[in-house]
Scaffold this motif. Structure first.
Motif, short mmCIF file in Angstrom:
data_model
loop_
_atom_site.label_atom_id
_atom_site.label_comp_id
_atom_site.label_asym_id
_atom_site.label_seq_id
_atom_site.Cartn_x
_atom_site.Cartn_y
_atom_site.Cartn_z
N ALA A 227 6.20 -22.14 58.85
CA ALA A 227 7.63 -21.08 58.56
C ALA A 227 7.42 -20.21 59.71
O ALA A 227 6.51 -19.85 60.37
CB ALA A 227 6.96 -20.07 57.32
N TYR A 228 8.86 -19.52 59.98
CA TYR A 228 8.95 -18.69 61.10
C TYR A 228 8.31 -19.30 62.48
O TYR A 228 8.04 -18.48 63.55
CB TYR A 228 8.52 -17.44 60.79
N TYR A 257 10.40 -23.45 56.72
CA TYR A 257 11.03 -22.22 56.40
C TYR A 257 11.40 -21.35 57.76
O TYR A 257 10.59 -20.75 58.01
CB TYR A 257 10.37 -21.58 55.21
N MET A 258 12.83 -21.15 57.65
CA MET A 258 13.26 -20.40 58.93
C MET A 258 12.65 -20.71 60.05
O MET A 258 12.16 -19.74 60.90
CB MET A 258 12.90 -18.81 58.30
N THR A 277 13.50 -22.62 50.18
CA THR A 277 13.85 -21.29 49.88
C THR A 277 12.98 -20.25 49.94
O THR A 277 11.69 -20.68 50.17
CB THR A 277 14.57 -21.22 48.27
N SER A 278 13.21 -19.13 49.88
CA SER A 278 12.50 -18.10 49.95
C SER A 278 11.27 -17.87 48.90
O SER A 278 10.11 -17.46 49.25
CB SER A 278 13.08 -16.49 50.25
N ASP A 279 11.72 -18.23 47.75
CA ASP A 279 10.59 -18.08 46.76
C ASP A 279 9.73 -19.35 47.08
O ASP A 279 8.48 -19.38 46.60
CB ASP A 279 11.52 -18.16 45.48
N ALA A 281 8.69 -20.72 49.76
CA ALA A 281 8.02 -20.49 50.79
C ALA A 281 6.97 -19.39 50.58
O ALA A 281 5.83 -19.29 51.36
CB ALA A 281 8.74 -20.02 51.93
N LYS A 282 7.35 -18.51 49.68
CA LYS A 282 6.58 -17.19 49.54
C LYS A 282 4.95 -17.37 49.35
O LYS A 282 4.18 -16.69 50.03
CB LYS A 282 6.98 -16.39 48.42
N LEU A 285 2.97 -17.54 53.04
CA LEU A 285 3.31 -16.99 54.19
C LEU A 285 2.24 -15.88 54.41
O LEU A 285 2.34 -15.32 55.56
CB LEU A 285 4.77 -16.32 53.88
#
Length: 314
Positions: A227-228, A257-258, A277-279, A281-282, A285
């Motif tokens: 992620a990121y 993710y991103m 999705t953001s959900d 990945a949450k 993170l």
């Protein structure tokens, strides 16, 4: 005595210095001096830069130890040899509640066989500002909850592998593979097993374009998240590999993710990986993934002399 995350004072200080100006000249002698079933925080500090040519084992019955160098580029623990047993590495952490800071840990054996630099078995283990080098199987991140912050990890083949629940935050991951070597090989064996690796705000590089995959499944339910994270063109467009076992395509969980950079382009990723999705990945993170707020601890501020003899236990 019950230790808590906020304890920053009255930490037992032991010093290591090759020149003889510390309590010990060898790292393992300092570890051996810590009493079995230790219940105090022990801070093993390297007084000055040095290259320590030795294997180091922190045994299971010696928790609450921190090893801290002065600078990660000049405090170096090095060894050269192949992996034959679970403890046959440069540094082996079998104890829980261990912290490593400002260290280089390396195995210089090179290609041809597994040559582990660091193996981590204990629960609640953290590394900050460390550099970890080898070729094949650099970091055996095998069990427990772990946190790696601002670390540099280098290898060519499956060089971050095991079955731990680990968060890699702001780490630099560098592949020296020339022909599609995997960064990760995670061994989650059941959908009910709460393990996996998450790379958040990391940088991934390699020595040549199209030479690296993000991971492959050592176990059927392998779980890896990026992620990121910045990815150079060293990453192969397909991103992931099923290790010649198509059944693992439906059970492994590989997500991004991103992420950004030329290696993060998703159009040619294997169809069984996930752009989250953001959900989705949450959960991967933050330090909540490893319950980090309950056990990660800051650098201590006050120290005391040890109450035990400064000589290895017999």
């Amino acid at each position: 005595m019950t230790l808590v995350r906020g304890d920053l004072i009255n930490i037992v200080l032991i010093t290591v210095d090759q020149s003889g100006k510390g309590d010990f000249q060898r790292i393992q002698d300092a570890i051996d001096a810590v009493p079995s079933q230790n219940s105090e925080q022990i801070f093993v500090y390297f007084n000055s830069p040095g290259i320590y040519k030795e294997q180091v084992v922190v045994p299971e019955d010696k928790p609450w130890i921190t090893m801290s160098g002065t600078n990660e580029t000049t405090t170096i623990i090095t060894w050269s040899g192949p992996w034959h047993t679970l403890q046959n590495t440069t540094v082996s952490i079998l104890a829980s509640d261990f912290v490593g800071r400002n260290l280089t840990i390396q195995n210089t054996y090179g290609p041809g066989i597994q040559a582990v630099a660091l193996s981590v078995f204990g629960d609640r283990v953290a590394f900050y500002n460390c550099r970890i080098f080898s070729y094949q199987d650099t970091l055996f991140d095998t069990s427990g909850r772990h946190y790696y912050s601002n670390c540099f990890i280098q290898g060519a083949t499956d060089f971050i592998y095991g079955d731990a629940l680990s968060l890699f935050h702001e780490c630099y991951i560098h592949s020296i593979s020339e022909n599609g070597g995997a960064i990760t090989a995670h061994k989650r064996s059941s959908v009910d097993e709460n393990t996996g690796y998450s790379f958040v705000s990391c940088n991934i590089t390699g020595i040549k374009p199209n030479s690296v995959i993000l991971g492959r499944p050592w176990g059927p339910y392998s779980r890896i998240i990026y992620a990121y994270t910045s990815m150079t063109n060293a990453i192969l467009p397909e991103g992931w590999n099923d290790w010649n076992n198509t059944t693992r395509q439906s059970t492994s969980y590989y997500g991004e993710y991103m992420c950004y950079g030329p290696g993060a382009t998703s159009s040619k990723r294997v169809k069984w990986s996930h752009q989250l999705t953001s959900d989705e990945a949450k959960p991967f993170l933050t330090k909540d993934m490893i319950n980090g707020d309950e056990w990660l601890r800051a650098v201590p501020t006050q120290f005391k002399k040890p109450s035990f003899p400064l000589k290895p236990e017999k």
